[in-house]
Design a protein around this motif. Structure first.
Motif, PDB file in Angstrom:
ATOM      1  N   THR A 171       0.846  -1.188   0.000  1.00 34.80           N
ATOM      2  CA  THR A 171       0.000   0.000   0.000  1.00 34.80           C
ATOM      3  C   THR A 171       0.885   1.243   0.000  1.00 34.80           C
ATOM      4  O   THR A 171       2.084   1.176   0.263  1.00 34.80           O
ATOM      5  CB  THR A 171      -0.929   0.018   1.221  1.00 34.80           C
ATOM      6  OG1 THR A 171      -0.127   0.015   2.409  1.00 34.80           O
ATOM      7  CG2 THR A 171      -1.852  -1.195   1.215  1.00 34.80           C
ATOM      8  N   GLU A 172       0.253   2.398  -0.278  1.00 37.40           N
ATOM      9  CA  GLU A 172       0.994   3.654  -0.353  1.00 37.40           C
ATOM     10  C   GLU A 172       0.259   4.731   0.424  1.00 37.40           C
ATOM     11  O   GLU A 172      -0.978   4.753   0.439  1.00 37.40           O
ATOM     12  CB  GLU A 172       1.126   4.110  -1.805  1.00 37.40           C
ATOM     13  CG  GLU A 172       1.810   3.104  -2.718  1.00 37.40           C
ATOM     14  CD  GLU A 172       1.709   3.515  -4.178  1.00 37.40           C
ATOM     15  OE1 GLU A 172       2.524   4.348  -4.618  1.00 37.40           O
ATOM     16  OE2 GLU A 172       0.802   3.008  -4.857  1.00 37.40           O
ATOM     17  N   PRO A 173       0.983   5.659   1.058  1.00 35.21           N
ATOM     18  CA  PRO A 173       0.308   6.756   1.752  1.00 35.21           C
ATOM     19  C   PRO A 173      -0.412   7.649   0.749  1.00 35.21           C
ATOM     20  O   PRO A 173       0.112   7.920  -0.333  1.00 35.21           O
ATOM     21  CB  PRO A 173       1.452   7.495   2.452  1.00 35.21           C
ATOM     22  CG  PRO A 173       2.681   7.112   1.703  1.00 35.21           C
ATOM     23  CD  PRO A 173       2.450   5.724   1.190  1.00 35.21           C
ATOM     24  N   PRO A 174      -1.608   8.123   1.075  1.00 39.14           N
ATOM     25  CA  PRO A 174      -2.366   8.914   0.102  1.00 39.14           C
ATOM     26  C   PRO A 174      -1.696  10.221  -0.281  1.00 39.14           C
ATOM     27  O   PRO A 174      -1.878  10.716  -1.396  1.00 39.14           O
ATOM     28  CB  PRO A 174      -3.715   9.151   0.793  1.00 39.14           C
ATOM     29  CG  PRO A 174      -3.438   8.962   2.247  1.00 39.14           C
ATOM     30  CD  PRO A 174      -2.361   7.932   2.327  1.00 39.14           C
ATOM     31  N   ASP A 175      -0.895  10.798   0.634  1.00 32.34           N
ATOM     32  CA  ASP A 175      -0.260  12.079   0.309  1.00 32.34           C
ATOM     33  C   ASP A 175       0.879  11.927  -0.696  1.00 32.34           C
ATOM     34  O   ASP A 175       1.501  12.917  -1.092  1.00 32.34           O
ATOM     35  CB  ASP A 175       0.214  12.796   1.564  1.00 32.34           C
ATOM     36  CG  ASP A 175       1.213  11.989   2.389  1.00 32.34           C
ATOM     37  OD1 ASP A 175       1.674  10.920   1.915  1.00 32.34           O
ATOM     38  OD2 ASP A 175       1.538  12.433   3.504  1.00 32.34           O
ATOM     39  N   ARG A 176       1.146  10.719  -1.138  1.00 29.92           N
ATOM     40  CA  ARG A 176       2.117  10.483  -2.200  1.00 29.92           C
ATOM     41  C   ARG A 176       1.524  10.855  -3.572  1.00 29.92           C
ATOM     42  O   ARG A 176       2.256  11.053  -4.539  1.00 29.92           O
ATOM     43  CB  ARG A 176       2.543   9.011  -2.176  1.00 29.92           C
ATOM     44  CG  ARG A 176       3.540   8.570  -3.219  1.00 29.92           C
ATOM     45  CD  ARG A 176       3.866   7.086  -3.025  1.00 29.92           C
ATOM     46  NE  ARG A 176       4.730   6.562  -4.068  1.00 29.92           N
ATOM     47  CZ  ARG A 176       6.041   6.644  -4.086  1.00 29.92           C
ATOM     48  NH1 ARG A 176       6.662   7.271  -3.099  1.00 29.92           N
ATOM     49  NH2 ARG A 176       6.758   6.134  -5.069  1.00 29.92           N
ATOM     50  N   PHE A 177       0.214  10.976  -3.642  1.00 28.76           N
ATOM     51  CA  PHE A 177      -0.485  11.164  -4.908  1.00 28.76           C
ATOM     52  C   PHE A 177      -0.730  12.648  -5.196  1.00 28.76           C
ATOM     53  O   PHE A 177      -1.013  13.442  -4.296  1.00 28.76           O
ATOM     54  CB  PHE A 177      -1.813  10.404  -4.890  1.00 28.76           C
ATOM     55  CG  PHE A 177      -1.631   8.918  -4.954  1.00 28.76           C
ATOM     56  CD1 PHE A 177      -1.861   8.223  -6.130  1.00 28.76           C
ATOM     57  CD2 PHE A 177      -1.203   8.213  -3.837  1.00 28.76           C
ATOM     58  CE1 PHE A 177      -1.668   6.855  -6.200  1.00 28.76           C
ATOM     59  CE2 PHE A 177      -1.011   6.837  -3.890  1.00 28.76           C
ATOM     60  CZ  PHE A 177      -1.237   6.162  -5.085  1.00 28.76           C
ATOM     61  N   ILE A 178      -0.633  13.001  -6.473  1.00 29.32           N
ATOM     62  CA  ILE A 178      -0.774  14.390  -6.911  1.00 29.32           C
ATOM     63  C   ILE A 178      -2.119  14.969  -6.501  1.00 29.32           C
ATOM     64  O   ILE A 178      -2.222  16.121  -6.080  1.00 29.32           O
ATOM     65  CB  ILE A 178      -0.597  14.477  -8.439  1.00 29.32           C
ATOM     66  CG1 ILE A 178       0.834  14.133  -8.827  1.00 29.32           C
ATOM     67  CG2 ILE A 178      -0.974  15.867  -8.964  1.00 29.32           C
ATOM     68  CD1 ILE A 178       1.028  13.949 -10.315  1.00 29.32           C
ATOM     69  N   GLY A 179      -3.175  14.164  -6.612  1.00 24.48           N
ATOM     70  CA  GLY A 179      -4.510  14.677  -6.348  1.00 24.48           C
ATOM     71  C   GLY A 179      -4.835  14.884  -4.890  1.00 24.48           C
ATOM     72  O   GLY A 179      -5.770  15.632  -4.567  1.00 24.48           O
ATOM     73  N   PHE A 180      -4.094  14.237  -3.985  1.00 28.30           N
ATOM     74  CA  PHE A 180      -4.447  14.327  -2.567  1.00 28.30           C
ATOM     75  C   PHE A 180      -4.326  15.763  -2.082  1.00 28.30           C
ATOM     76  O   PHE A 180      -3.306  16.419  -2.271  1.00 28.30           O
ATOM     77  CB  PHE A 180      -3.543  13.411  -1.736  1.00 28.30           C
ATOM     78  CG  PHE A 180      -3.980  13.279  -0.298  1.00 28.30           C
ATOM     79  CD1 PHE A 180      -5.101  12.541   0.027  1.00 28.30           C
ATOM     80  CD2 PHE A 180      -3.262  13.895   0.715  1.00 28.30           C
ATOM     81  CE1 PHE A 180      -5.510  12.418   1.347  1.00 28.30           C
ATOM     82  CE2 PHE A 180      -3.657  13.774   2.034  1.00 28.30           C
ATOM     83  CZ  PHE A 180      -4.782  13.026   2.351  1.00 28.30           C
ATOM     84  N   ASP A 181      -5.395  16.269  -1.494  1.00 29.18           N
ATOM     85  CA  ASP A 181      -5.508  17.615  -0.953  1.00 29.18           C
ATOM     86  C   ASP A 181      -5.733  18.674  -2.030  1.00 29.18           C
ATOM     87  O   ASP A 181      -5.718  19.867  -1.732  1.00 29.18           O
ATOM     88  CB  ASP A 181      -4.284  17.991  -0.109  1.00 29.18           C
ATOM     89  CG  ASP A 181      -4.599  19.087   0.910  1.00 29.18           C
ATOM     90  OD1 ASP A 181      -5.680  19.033   1.527  1.00 29.18           O
ATOM     91  OD2 ASP A 181      -3.773  20.004   1.073  1.00 29.18           O
ATOM     92  N   ALA A 182      -5.975  18.260  -3.286  1.00 25.14           N
ATOM     93  CA  ALA A 182      -6.307  19.241  -4.317  1.00 25.14           C
ATOM     94  C   ALA A 182      -7.677  19.852  -4.018  1.00 25.14           C
ATOM     95  O   ALA A 182      -8.595  19.144  -3.605  1.00 25.14           O
ATOM     96  CB  ALA A 182      -6.325  18.584  -5.696  1.00 25.14           C
TER      97      ALA A 182
END
Length: 219
Positions: A67-78
């Motif tokens: 699994t991966e932490p969500p804040d690794r993704f570009i869209g997280f917190d957009a």
């Protein structure tokens, strides 16, 4: 943006974000777009933020095996913006943002547990979500999988197109941070029927529906 439309015409929305995104589970490719008519989701669409190479997050050993932490993704917190004028009738903000799953090793077990999340109701599937009533009797526009604690509106708030309502998260039935958008004739989810939608980048543009895996930019 007005919600009035000729009978049978799609509900015209503005994109609820800016930047580069790609569509998944688009009704331009199939209906029902998510494989079911349940919960008013027959014409729902998912949007994932991507970089100039079409990647939602860097690749590494975790994306292949864990699994991966969500804040690794570009869209997280957009920022997520109101796609239609209306009144907030649901603002649910208590679901956690969980780990993302791109690896087949973690994705398959998660998909097999989807029925358990469905039994939890709207929160289990949509996670943190906002519903905007374009008129008192609908249609009702749902934006789902928002980040916990990012909700910028409350039930009863009047919103206008482009107003911030929350931020992209990975709550509910979500394998990576994305924004789920759908319209329905009711918020009684057991009997709600989906309504076709289309998007316009500007008020003067005709609506269109992105196809799966085709990246596009919204200014």
């Amino acid at each position: 943006m007005t919600s009035g439309r000729p009978a049978g015409a799609p509900l015209l929305l503005r994109f609820p974000f800016t930047g580069r995104w790609v569509a998944q589970n688009s009704p331009a490719d199939r209906v029902p777009s998510h494989g079911t008519h349940a919960f008013g989701s027959s014409h729902a669409i998912d949007f994932v933020a991507v970089d100039e190479h079409g990647h939602s997050a860097p690749r590494g050993w975790r994306s292949a095996f864990a699994t991966e932490p969500p804040d690794r993704f570009i869209g997280f917190d957009a920022p997520v913006l109101a796609p239609v004028d209306g009144t907030v009738v649901i603002a649910h903000d208590r679901e956690p943002d969980h780990e993302a799953r791109r690896s087949p090793l973690t994705l398959l077990p998660y998909l097999l547990s989807q029925s358990r999340r469905a039994q939890q109701g709207a929160g289990g599937l949509a996670g943190n979500h906002v519903v905007i009533a374009a008129r008192e009797s609908g249609p009702f526009v749902l934006l789902a999988h928002l980040r916990r604690g990012s909700m910028g509106v409350r039930v009863g708030d009047v919103v206008r197109v482009g107003m911030p309502i929350g931020r992209c998260g990975n709550s509910g039935n979500s394998t990576e941070p994305h924004v789920h958008v759908q319209a329905s004739d009711s918020i009684e989810w057991s009997t709600a029927r989906g309504i076709p939608i289309a998007f316009a980048a500007a008020a003067e543009r005709a609506g269109w529906m992105p196809r799966n895996r085709v990246a596009f930019d919204v200014k």
